[in-house]
Design a protein around this motif. Sequence first.
Motif, mmCIF file in Angstrom:
data_model
loop_
_atom_site.group_PDB
_atom_site.id
_atom_site.type_symbol
_atom_site.label_atom_id
_atom_site.label_comp_id
_atom_site.label_asym_id
_atom_site.label_seq_id
_atom_site.Cartn_x
_atom_site.Cartn_y
_atom_site.Cartn_z
ATOM 1 N N ILE A 85 -32.756 34.830 -31.459
ATOM 2 C CA ILE A 85 -33.845 34.450 -32.345
ATOM 3 C C ILE A 85 -34.626 33.271 -31.779
ATOM 4 N N GLY A 86 -35.945 33.370 -31.863
ATOM 5 C CA GLY A 86 -36.780 32.212 -31.555
ATOM 6 C C GLY A 86 -37.544 31.814 -32.805
ATOM 7 N N PHE A 87 -37.494 30.521 -33.162
ATOM 8 C CA PHE A 87 -38.175 30.034 -34.367
ATOM 9 C C PHE A 87 -39.429 29.264 -33.997
ATOM 10 N N ILE A 88 -40.479 29.484 -34.779
ATOM 11 C CA ILE A 88 -41.681 28.661 -34.642
ATOM 12 C C ILE A 88 -42.069 28.192 -36.042
ATOM 13 N N GLU A 102 -38.388 18.657 -21.729
ATOM 14 C CA GLU A 102 -37.062 18.487 -22.324
ATOM 15 C C GLU A 102 -36.943 19.212 -23.662
ATOM 16 N N ASN A 103 -38.046 19.230 -24.423
ATOM 17 C CA ASN A 103 -38.021 19.965 -25.686
ATOM 18 C C ASN A 103 -37.797 21.454 -25.452
ATOM 19 N N VAL A 104 -38.494 21.988 -24.477
ATOM 20 C CA VAL A 104 -38.367 23.419 -24.190
ATOM 21 C C VAL A 104 -36.976 23.737 -23.649
ATOM 22 N N GLU A 105 -36.431 22.767 -22.909
ATOM 23 C CA GLU A 105 -35.129 22.944 -22.271
ATOM 24 C C GLU A 105 -33.976 22.949 -23.281
ATOM 25 N N LEU A 106 -34.223 22.333 -24.453
ATOM 26 C CA LEU A 106 -33.144 22.061 -25.412
ATOM 27 C C LEU A 106 -32.221 23.250 -25.715
ATOM 28 N N PRO A 107 -32.776 24.451 -26.054
ATOM 29 C CA PRO A 107 -31.854 25.567 -26.352
ATOM 30 C C PRO A 107 -30.963 25.914 -25.169
ATOM 31 N N MET A 108 -31.497 25.799 -23.950
ATOM 32 C CA MET A 108 -30.689 26.132 -22.767
ATOM 33 C C MET A 108 -29.624 25.073 -22.539
ATOM 34 N N LEU A 126 -43.528 27.531 -19.515
ATOM 35 C CA LEU A 126 -44.631 26.567 -19.633
ATOM 36 C C LEU A 126 -45.877 27.138 -18.959
ATOM 37 N N ASP A 127 -45.654 27.824 -17.835
ATOM 38 C CA ASP A 127 -46.753 28.484 -17.121
ATOM 39 C C ASP A 127 -47.387 29.572 -17.982
ATOM 40 N N ILE A 128 -46.523 30.411 -18.556
ATOM 41 C CA ILE A 128 -47.010 31.520 -19.377
ATOM 42 C C ILE A 128 -47.904 30.997 -20.489
ATOM 43 N N ALA A 151 -43.755 24.486 -28.686
ATOM 44 C CA ALA A 151 -42.754 25.039 -29.604
ATOM 45 C C ALA A 151 -42.517 26.520 -29.308
ATOM 46 N N ILE A 152 -43.592 27.248 -28.983
ATOM 47 C CA ILE A 152 -43.425 28.668 -28.639
ATOM 48 C C ILE A 152 -42.626 28.801 -27.348
ATOM 49 N N ALA A 153 -42.953 27.937 -26.382
ATOM 50 C CA ALA A 153 -42.211 27.968 -25.118
ATOM 51 C C ALA A 153 -40.726 27.766 -25.389
ATOM 52 N N ARG A 154 -40.430 26.813 -26.270
ATOM 53 C CA ARG A 154 -39.032 26.559 -26.608
ATOM 54 C C ARG A 154 -38.408 27.784 -27.285
ATOM 55 N N ALA A 155 -39.207 28.464 -28.146
ATOM 56 C CA ALA A 155 -38.671 29.612 -28.879
ATOM 57 C C ALA A 155 -38.364 30.785 -27.952
ATOM 58 N N ILE A 156 -39.083 30.889 -26.832
ATOM 59 C CA ILE A 156 -38.884 32.078 -25.989
ATOM 60 C C ILE A 156 -38.094 31.805 -24.717
#
Lengths: 232, 403
Positions: A85-88, A102-108, A126-128, A151-156
């Motif tokens: 699941i990815g949340f936005i 770092e925010n995007v990295e958090l789930p990993m 981030l590129d996408i 936030a979307i980057a983090r979700a996906i």
Amino acid sequence: MIELAAVNKTYRMGGQPLHALRDINLNIGAGEYLSVMGPSGSGKSTLLNMIGLLDRPDSGSYRLNGTATEALAEEKRAAMRRDNIGFIFQSFQLVNRLTAFENVELPMVLAGQKRGVRRQAVNEVLDILGIADRRHHRPGQMSGGQLQRVAIARAIVMKPRVLLADEPTGNLDQASGEEVIKALEDLNREGITLLVVTHDLALGRRARRRIRMVDGAISGDDRNESGRSTAL
Amino acid sequence: MNPGDQLRFNWQVFRGQWTRTLMLVVAVAIGVAAVILLTSLGEGARRYISAEFASLGNRLLIVFPGRNETTGGAPPVYGVAPRDLTLEDARALARVPAVRDMAPIIAGTTVVSRQRLSREVLTIGTTPGFFSVRRIDVGRGRILPEASHQEALAVCILGAHLKKELFGSERAVGEWVRVGERRVRVVGVLRDEGESLGMDMNDMVIIPVRTAEQLFDSPKLFRVLLELQEGADTETVTERLRAVVRERHEGEDDVTIVSQDSLLAAFDNILTTVTLAISAIAAISLLVAGILIMNISLISVSQRRREIGLLKAVGASRRQVRQLFLGEAFLLVALGSVLGIAVAVAGVVLMRELWPAFPLMPPWWAAPAAVITAVLSGLVFSWLPASRAARLDPVLALRGNIP
Ligand SMILES: Nc1ncnc2c1ncn2[C@@H]1O[C@H](COP(=O)(O)OP(=O)(O)OP(=O)(O)O)[C@@H](O)[C@H]1O
Ligand SMILES: [Mg+2]
């Protein structure tokens, strides 16, 4: 892949029970694009949280990828959420002390993945989303549209099969909202299942399948490939 | 989550709230340093006393008049006053073969005066044996003459400080002073030795034991010091001495005999207990640091509700959230411990510079005990806030509502 059957959820506020979800039956296939609309307090966010395993139904069943989720222990649910699941959120929910990267990295990081793997995956998303040049900025230094794209980057970044967006454009101006929705729709075209809760009629109509909620119950569910409503 | 990543995550939290972090680190450091420094003082005192006893030689027996009930033996017969211990008794004790040297002691305070100057000081009536038994010596002049055993000679030996007060830089040996009512000649001045076993040798006057009998108008000895020969067995000698006293005191061995070993052991015991007690008191400051960590963590948990909700939404389990908050407390305690140990070491080094005579030394267990106590206190007290964070309902937390 998402199967809700006779799901009920009641909140107790004071003495008054509040039926936030009533007998919800909903099946969503892989790769679908749904919008959920309805008046305030009709249970849209509750439905999304239920699908995202943040909430548990009082009764009924919820199967995700064929797995019955009600009986799962908290730890299992957390792992399932992390991987599927990815949340936005409307208010982005970024951690202010961390950079975009770092925010995007958090789930990993929470999943215990290796540094090199993380770096590659984060840079890719981030590129996408077109915010690679902001990777070292903190949330305080970015615009609303950029924040939501972080936030979307983090979700996906964990490559989930389902993306749940609760009023993703609610805090954004027209142009930024447009960008964000485009980004989400691009992801849907790549195969991700997309659920968007929105108050914006125009936005809701873009979805191929539209759910309407009133008083915790689903009052309308129509599909059309052209994206024009028949029920509203 | 990898340990390295968790460390980085915790560190980023600290960097964002460095005043709070600094405060907690300092609180822990104070506790750790207090435990180490206070135990060092206790241990130093123990070593100091041991060294003092060692300087006396290890074959010393001290005979007190009267029986100490706690040492056992028959209870004193009601109505019979304990007999005095006299110089004659002491000389009989000195004839026991294993006794190498004997010093009878009569003690009191008198006024020592010269012209207009007078001082009230500790006055010891004894014999030349005192100097060898107590390992002290004169810096000028001679010690008491051998005839002190028999005659009330009009001589005295002054402590170094007393001499300075009465004579200044003038020569004292050969001059006359008054000790109480008696005019006596100064025959020697003690070497400036400072304190020995709590007795300030610098501020006293030593006179022959017979002179002291007259001065205080009593033959009662305060105590008798006996130095035993090398290899003598304390137990058997003590028995012999008791037999001598019984013979002279109509069948009653109404004295208390304490060996230096037992005295040292008793001191050692007391000081070890005291060291443990003060370290326990110091450990309370670690408890306080723990409570501080708990309170501040509770505040932090409610301030970071949204973050906690978000962490759960992106897949953190309860255990992970708890671990993150416990890790924060652990890191605080670790930083505080390092700082506290550094402060304690600096303190010990500084105090050693200031008082080189005092063997200040942290016992080996002080630092580990302090750190373990700090870690336990930190973990125990952050358990509640960490569990509260772990239990937080992500849906509510993300809304930012306070339930
Ligand atoms: N934890 C809770 N405790 C009590 N009541 C709750 C709780 N969560 C939601 N509710 C109630 O349940 C109902 C549905 O809430 P929900 O957030 O799903 O509505 P929504 O459709 O998302 O509304 P909005 O469009 O305003 O976001 C509301 O009446 C809300 O007050
Ligand atoms: Mg809502």
